[in-house]
Every structure is written in structure tokens, then in C-alpha cells.
Design an enzyme around this catalytic site. Structure first.
Site, PDB file in Angstrom:
ATOM      1  N   ASP A  73      26.477  25.450  10.751  1.00 12.77           N
ATOM      2  CA  ASP A  73      26.893  24.267  10.005  1.00 12.77           C
ATOM      3  C   ASP A  73      26.426  24.439   8.559  1.00 12.77           C
ATOM      4  OD1 ASP A  73      27.886  21.635   9.393  1.00 12.77           O
ATOM      5  OD2 ASP A  73      27.546  21.106  11.488  1.00 12.77           O
TER       6      ASP A  73
ATOM      7  N   ASN B  64      50.387  11.765  12.219  1.00 10.50           N
ATOM      8  CA  ASN B  64      49.607  10.531  12.148  1.00 10.50           C
ATOM      9  C   ASN B  64      49.683  10.000  10.721  1.00 10.50           C
ATOM     10  OD1 ASN B  64      48.070   8.514  13.268  1.00 10.50           O
ATOM     11  ND2 ASN B  64      46.133   9.626  13.174  1.00 10.50           N
TER      12      ASN B  64
ATOM     13  N   TYR C 157      45.535  16.668   7.111  1.00 10.52           N
ATOM     14  CA  TYR C 157      44.854  16.977   8.370  1.00 10.52           C
ATOM     15  C   TYR C 157      45.844  17.500   9.409  1.00 10.52           C
ATOM     16  CZ  TYR C 157      41.814  16.183  12.441  1.00 10.52           C
ATOM     17  OH  TYR C 157      41.066  16.326  13.584  1.00 10.52           O
TER      18      TYR C 157
END
Length: 446
Positions: free
Chosen positions: A237, A346, A352
Site C-alpha cells: 500500500d 454507473n 471508474y
């Protein structure tokens, strides 16, 4: 985030009120716990082909209570409908109606599984019609099942037997509580590759796995699940999440690598870390991702590029390093996290959805490149999952989104993690280039 509505309608008073008002009544799903039995009750195998006979015999060797014919009013854990020799739509009638007679006897959180062959590989229009008919039948039936029961299908490539390792692996996954939020989906098994693990509770024993975006949320749950299944973990990360990353790494007894995955050398740094610390690299899970939602009319360059760079461009660069590495050539596995937004779209997520659609395109095109080393790459496409991100959605919108699937509730991060763990295992060695939705069978979109 807890789904208080689901908890409420599973109480005596709440169940009565919901029934009287005609409100949704989502069930409490049976989810996997180490050491639990695969199923708790009889499994009926419907079909009169040699493939059905062989599958039933194999399931008997798993110490399951296998029946070839259901006993009226006996509660069933699962119905497996074997349709591996269909040549004409008329041939659906007998096995489908035989299975229909047992549907009311399915236990809560029961399973219905079909085994059939892809229409695209049929040798005649009649066979293609019959095979495609199974697709429509299974997806429709999954929407009729209640009390947490699910319906899923396994597609057997030409020459793939009902008892090949990855067919059995897919059947076991769909039977198990690991697939609690997978519904109305098909998995294609294209080869005889793969192997069932000696210990079903530790299918990743001896494997070294990398998980990106592992400091929190779904990534942290993936790490916990892979660790439970026996894998040694490298968790990746960004440096800003270093403290949380170290905490998860300590929890799963893995190592932490603080790294910006968009860097040009990210792939090589991941490989070097895994090999230097653990001596090998077997599995890479591309989980890291971000959202920067805006209507397209208001989209700016910074938001667009950030999402594309992290969600897909970074994966492409890391995969190039993996494919070139001598340390990633022994039945390697890559699993990417996509999204149902990349399938159905969406509102406000054009960037995205483009990135997640890109992930699915990458998976399909990379599959043959990994196959030469006995490897696989697949994607998991979550739907509405209960995370910190979805908890920030306005209450009314969140409640509607939770109910817009056949199971009438949101999934849990563990549901995504369980599916990834299966696709990363040797039992999925014959499954390559696939996208498996973990969405409870969304009722809208593709």
C-alpha cells in the site's frame, strides 16, 4: 457497516411485520468458517448422462450424502443439474422438470448448480440453442430462489469432463458457504488443468501471495482470507497508509511493502521483495483502486488520470514485469478486482467504469500469455459491498442499492475475499480469463 434492516426482518416481530407489509425479507447468509462441513444435508444429482454418474460417484468420495433421486419432503442442501450432453432444446424438459419438483425442498441457503457446455462451442444450431437456453434458465431460476439459496453454473469446455479438477473445484466452491454472495453466475472451465488441495481448509498452503491496497477494507480482508487458507503474504500500500499496513501485516504474519504502484519500477520492486523475503512468488492480487466520481460534464483531467493510472495502467505495468520474470513461471495466479460498474455502468463513474472495464479487457487478453506457464488470470467484479465507502452513501440511496439484487442485501468484504482465494488456488487451474461477479445477482444492468 451493519445492515440493521436485515437483522430486523430476521427477528420474530420484524419477520411478521415485513410479511404483512410485503417488504423485502433478506435472509442471513451462511458464510464460511474453518472446519465447517461443505454442506449439511443431501445433495441430489439430476441427469442421466455418464457425466452425471461420474460426478455423483466423485461427490460420494467427499463423504457427502448423494442422491440420484430426491425423496419427497426431504430437506436438501443442493441440487446439481448435469446437462453436459444437450443437443436440442427439447432435451431440457426431463432434467429441468425433475429438478423443479425438488425446489421447494431446498434448505435455507441451499444451492442449485448446473453443469453444461458453452453455446459458442456447439456444433449445430440445435445444440447452441439448447446450451444458451441453460443460461437463461439458470439466471431466471436464481431470481426465484428464496431464503438465501443461490443458483450458479459451471460451463465445461469441449473435452472437459464433469470430474476434471477445476470442474470439481468450481462445484465445491459453489456448494460451499464461500460463495454466499455469488448468485446467477457462470464459471467456464476450459482445460483439464488444476488440482484439488489435500486439505480443503488450507488450499493455499506453501504459496506466496502479494495483495495491493491491503491496508484497509476489502484489501485487508483479502489478506486475512489468504492467510487463513495457508498463504504467506506480502502486503502493498502507499506510504501514507504505512501504520495501517503494518498492523494488517502483523496480524497475518506477513511483510509490508510501502509502495506507489503507479511507479515505473513497482512491478520489479514487488518481485524483488517477495523473492528476497520469501524465496518465491505465486499469486498477485490487484486490489488497489480509487474513485473520483463526477458527472462526465464536470470531469477534469486530474480526476480522470488518477483513476485510470491507479486502477488499470498500474496493473498493466506490474503484469508486464511479472510476465518477464523468471520467478513467476510456476503455475502463477493473478486475480484482479474489477467492478459491476465496468459491466453495467454507473452514473457519475465514467472514469471508474472505464478503468474497471479496462481490467476485464486486460484479463481476457492476458490469459493466453499466462497459460503458457500453466498460469491463470481472472477477475472478480463486486457489486454493492458493505465498506466504509458505501457507508458514506446517503441513507435512502444506500438502502435501495442494498435491495437491488436477488439476495436483497449488500455483500461483505469477506465475500469478495473468498472468491479471490478460490480463483488463486490450484483448484481453479482450468479457469482462465474469466470475470466472476460477486453481486448477489444484480437486478439491473448487464
Amino acid at each position: 457497516m451493519a445492515d440493521t434492516y436485515t437483522q430486523m426482518v430476521n427477528s420474530n416481530l420484524g419477520r411478521s411485520v415485513a410479511r404483512k407489509l410485503g417488504l423485502p425479507q433478506p435472509a442471513v447468509l451462511r458464510r464460511y468458517k474453518s472446519g465447517q462441513p461443505l454442506v449439511t444435508g443431501p445433495v441430489v444429482v439430476v441427469g442421466d448422462t455418464p457425466g452425471a454418474d461420474k460426478l455423483a460417484a466423485e461427490l460420494l468420495s467427499w463423504d457427502l450424502d448423494v442422491r440420484r433421486h430426491a425423496v419427497p419432503a426431504e430437506k436438501l442442501a443442493a441440487i446439481i443439474l448435469v446437462l453436459d450432453e444437450l443437443e436440442h432444446p427439447a432435451e431440457l424438459e426431463r432434467p429441468v422438470l425433475a429438478a423443479a419438483g425438488s425446489l421447494r425442498d431446498l434448505q435455507p441457503c441451499g444451492r442449485l448448480i448446473t453443469l453444461s457446455r458453452p453455446a459458442a462451442e456447439a456444433s449445430s444450431p440445435h445444440a447452441a440453442a439448447a446450451r444458451q437456453g441453460v443460461d437463461g434458465f439458470l439466471r431466471s431460476l436464481a431470481k426465484e430462489l428464496r431464503a438465501g439459496a443461490t443458483g450458479n453454473g459451471v460451463l465445461l469446455g469441449n473435452g472437459t469432463a464433469t470430474t476434471s479438477p477445476s470442474v470439481l473445484g468450481a462445484v465445491r466452491f459453489f456448494l460451499s458457504a464461500r460463495s454466499a454472495f455469488v448468485d446467477g453466475q457462470f464459471l467456464s472451465v476450459s482445460t483439464e488443468d488444476g488440482a484439488l488441495p489435500p486439505d480443503p481448509d488450507r488450499p493455499l498452503a506453501g504459496k506466496v501471495a502479494v495483495v495491493t491496497g491491503a491496508a484497509r477494507g476489502i484489501g485487508a480482508e483479502i489478506a486475512r482470507t489468504l492467510h487463513r487458507d495457508g498463504a504467506t503474504l506480502v502486503l502493498v500500500d502507499i506510504p501514507a497508509a504505512g501504520d495501517q499496513l503494518a498492523s494488517v501485516a502483523n496480524e497475518v504474519r506477513g511483510t509490508a511493502l510501502q509502495l506507489d504502484i503507479t511507479g515505473a519500477d513497482a512491478g520489479q520492486r514487488i518481485i524483488d521483495h517477495a523473492v528476497q523475503r520469501h524465496g518465491r512468488l505465486d499469486i498477485v492480487v490487484h486490489n488497489a483502486g480509487v474513485t473520483r466520481d463526477k458527472l462526465m460534464a464536470n470531469m477534469d483531467q486530474a480526476r480522470w488520470n488518477l483513476v485510470i493510472n491507479i486502477n488499470i495502467a498500474a496493473q498493466l505495468r506490474i503484469n508486464e514485469a511479472l510476465l518477464a520474470s523468471e520467478y513467476f513461471r510456476s503455475t502463477p495466479r493473478i486475480v484482479s478486482v474489477a467492478s459491476t460498474s465496468g459491466i453495467a455502468g454507473n452514473r457519475g463513474q465514467t472514469n471508474y467504469a472505464a478503468s474497471k472495464g479496462g481490467v476485464m479487457g486486460m484479463v481476457r487478453a492476458t490469459a493466453p500469455l499466462l497459460a503458457t506457464a500453466g498460469g491463470t488470470i481472472n477477475a472478480v467484479a463486486p457489486g454493492f459491498i458493505e465498506t466504509d465507502m458505501t457507508a458514506r452513501i446517503p441513507f435512502a440511496v444506500r438502502e435501495v442499492a442494498r435491495r437491488l439484487n436477488s439476495l436483497q442485501q449488500g455483500g461483505m468484504p469477506s465475500d469478495v475475499a473468498e472468491t479471490i482465494a478460490f480463483l488463486a488456488s490450484d483448484a481453479a487451474g482450468g479457469i482462465n480469463g474469466q470475470v466472476l461477479r460477486v453481486c448477489g445477482q444484480n437486478l439491473v444492468g448487464a
